[in-house]
Design a protein around this motif. Structure first.
Motif, short mmCIF file in Angstrom:
data_model
loop_
_atom_site.label_atom_id
_atom_site.label_comp_id
_atom_site.label_asym_id
_atom_site.label_seq_id
_atom_site.Cartn_x
_atom_site.Cartn_y
_atom_site.Cartn_z
N LEU A 23 -109.35 21.36 -39.44
CA LEU A 23 -110.04 20.99 -38.20
C LEU A 23 -111.31 20.19 -38.48
O LEU A 23 -111.66 19.28 -37.73
CB LEU A 23 -110.37 22.22 -37.37
CG LEU A 23 -109.19 22.92 -36.70
CD1 LEU A 23 -109.64 24.24 -36.07
CD2 LEU A 23 -108.55 22.03 -35.66
N GLU A 24 -111.98 20.51 -39.57
CA GLU A 24 -113.22 19.80 -39.92
C GLU A 24 -112.97 18.44 -40.56
O GLU A 24 -113.78 17.54 -40.42
CB GLU A 24 -114.07 20.65 -40.87
CG GLU A 24 -114.69 21.85 -40.21
CD GLU A 24 -115.50 22.72 -41.15
OE1 GLU A 24 -116.45 23.35 -40.68
OE2 GLU A 24 -115.18 22.78 -42.36
N THR A 25 -111.85 18.29 -41.27
CA THR A 25 -111.60 17.04 -41.99
C THR A 25 -110.60 16.13 -41.28
O THR A 25 -110.92 14.99 -40.96
CB THR A 25 -111.11 17.32 -43.43
OG1 THR A 25 -109.93 18.12 -43.39
CG2 THR A 25 -112.19 18.03 -44.23
N LYS A 26 -109.41 16.66 -41.02
CA LYS A 26 -108.37 15.86 -40.36
C LYS A 26 -108.61 15.79 -38.86
O LYS A 26 -108.25 14.82 -38.21
CB LYS A 26 -107.00 16.46 -40.69
CG LYS A 26 -105.83 15.63 -40.24
CD LYS A 26 -104.52 16.06 -40.89
CE LYS A 26 -103.99 17.33 -40.33
NZ LYS A 26 -102.59 17.61 -40.74
N LYS A 55 -115.29 37.43 -39.27
CA LYS A 55 -114.58 38.29 -40.23
C LYS A 55 -114.59 37.69 -41.63
O LYS A 55 -114.82 38.40 -42.61
CB LYS A 55 -113.14 38.50 -39.77
CG LYS A 55 -112.29 39.28 -40.74
CD LYS A 55 -110.86 39.42 -40.24
CE LYS A 55 -110.00 40.19 -41.24
NZ LYS A 55 -108.62 40.33 -40.75
N PHE A 56 -114.34 36.39 -41.74
CA PHE A 56 -114.24 35.74 -43.04
C PHE A 56 -115.54 35.04 -43.46
O PHE A 56 -115.56 34.31 -44.44
CB PHE A 56 -113.07 34.75 -43.05
CG PHE A 56 -111.75 35.41 -42.84
CD1 PHE A 56 -111.31 36.44 -43.68
CD2 PHE A 56 -110.93 35.04 -41.80
CE1 PHE A 56 -110.08 37.05 -43.48
CE2 PHE A 56 -109.69 35.64 -41.59
CZ PHE A 56 -109.27 36.66 -42.44
N GLU A 57 -116.60 35.27 -42.67
CA GLU A 57 -117.94 34.73 -42.97
C GLU A 57 -117.90 33.22 -43.16
O GLU A 57 -118.33 32.68 -44.17
CB GLU A 57 -118.53 35.43 -44.18
CG GLU A 57 -118.71 36.93 -43.98
CD GLU A 57 -119.25 37.66 -45.19
OE1 GLU A 57 -119.36 37.06 -46.28
OE2 GLU A 57 -119.56 38.85 -45.04
N ILE A 58 -117.38 32.54 -42.14
CA ILE A 58 -117.27 31.09 -42.14
C ILE A 58 -118.19 30.54 -41.07
O ILE A 58 -118.15 30.98 -39.92
CB ILE A 58 -115.83 30.64 -41.85
CG1 ILE A 58 -114.90 31.13 -42.96
CG2 ILE A 58 -115.74 29.13 -41.68
CD1 ILE A 58 -113.42 30.90 -42.66
N LYS A 59 -119.00 29.58 -41.44
CA LYS A 59 -119.84 28.89 -40.48
C LYS A 59 -119.16 27.55 -40.18
O LYS A 59 -119.04 26.70 -41.04
CB LYS A 59 -121.24 28.67 -41.04
CG LYS A 59 -121.98 29.96 -41.29
CD LYS A 59 -123.46 29.74 -41.32
CE LYS A 59 -124.25 30.95 -41.68
NZ LYS A 59 -124.07 32.13 -40.94
N ALA A 60 -118.69 27.41 -38.98
CA ALA A 60 -117.96 26.21 -38.58
C ALA A 60 -118.55 25.67 -37.29
O ALA A 60 -118.73 26.40 -36.33
CB ALA A 60 -116.48 26.52 -38.39
N ASP A 61 -118.86 24.39 -37.30
CA ASP A 61 -119.37 23.73 -36.10
C ASP A 61 -118.22 22.92 -35.49
O ASP A 61 -118.16 21.71 -35.64
CB ASP A 61 -120.56 22.84 -36.44
CG ASP A 61 -121.20 22.25 -35.20
OD1 ASP A 61 -121.03 22.83 -34.11
OD2 ASP A 61 -121.85 21.20 -35.32
N ILE A 62 -117.30 23.62 -34.87
CA ILE A 62 -116.10 23.00 -34.31
C ILE A 62 -116.04 23.30 -32.83
O ILE A 62 -116.17 24.44 -32.41
CB ILE A 62 -114.84 23.56 -35.01
CG1 ILE A 62 -114.84 23.18 -36.48
CG2 ILE A 62 -113.58 23.06 -34.31
CD1 ILE A 62 -113.76 23.85 -37.29
N THR A 63 -115.88 22.25 -32.07
CA THR A 63 -115.58 22.41 -30.65
C THR A 63 -114.10 22.09 -30.52
O THR A 63 -113.70 20.95 -30.59
CB THR A 63 -116.42 21.43 -29.80
OG1 THR A 63 -117.79 21.63 -30.09
CG2 THR A 63 -116.16 21.64 -28.33
N TYR A 64 -113.30 23.13 -30.42
CA TYR A 64 -111.87 22.86 -30.45
C TYR A 64 -111.25 22.98 -29.06
O TYR A 64 -111.75 23.66 -28.19
CB TYR A 64 -111.15 23.75 -31.47
CG TYR A 64 -110.73 25.10 -30.97
CD1 TYR A 64 -109.52 25.26 -30.31
CD2 TYR A 64 -111.53 26.21 -31.16
CE1 TYR A 64 -109.12 26.50 -29.84
CE2 TYR A 64 -111.14 27.45 -30.70
CZ TYR A 64 -109.94 27.59 -30.04
OH TYR A 64 -109.55 28.80 -29.57
#
Length: 102
Positions: A23-26, A55-64
């Protein structure tokens, strides 16, 4: 176990990190085309995404966002896309192209 919990638990750390990376790259993930089940993609909610990040300790700046389509010869497909990278019209074109190319 309710269905939300079942869908939530269908992701392990590796698979969810791969989903976030795509989601962040493609900019998008199409069920079965990108190695995720249709159930995982179709039933992803904003809350589930946020809880999996936690849960997986992921910081994601995604507006999906999600879209999908039914193709008479191929069946139904669901797509998550990062609307910071791909807009809705482009997502529909990508989905149509990816489904029909195989």
């Amino acid at each position: 176990m309710d269905l939300y919990e079942e869908y939530f638990n269908s992701f392990d750390d590796h698979d969810f990190r791969r989903l976030v990376n795509l989601l962040e790259t493609k900019g998008y993930v199409i069920d079965t085309k990108d190695g995720f089940s249709s159930v995982q993609i179709k039933h992803m909610t904003e809350d589930m995404f946020d809880q999996l990040c936690k849960k997986f300790e992921i910081k994601a700046d995604i507006t999906y966002s999600k879209t999908g389509g039914y193709y008479p010869t191929e069946g139904g497909y669901s797509m998550l896309f990062n609307s910071n990278i791909v807009d809705y019209a482009e997502a529909k074109k990508i989905l149509d192209h990816k489904v029909m190319e195989e």
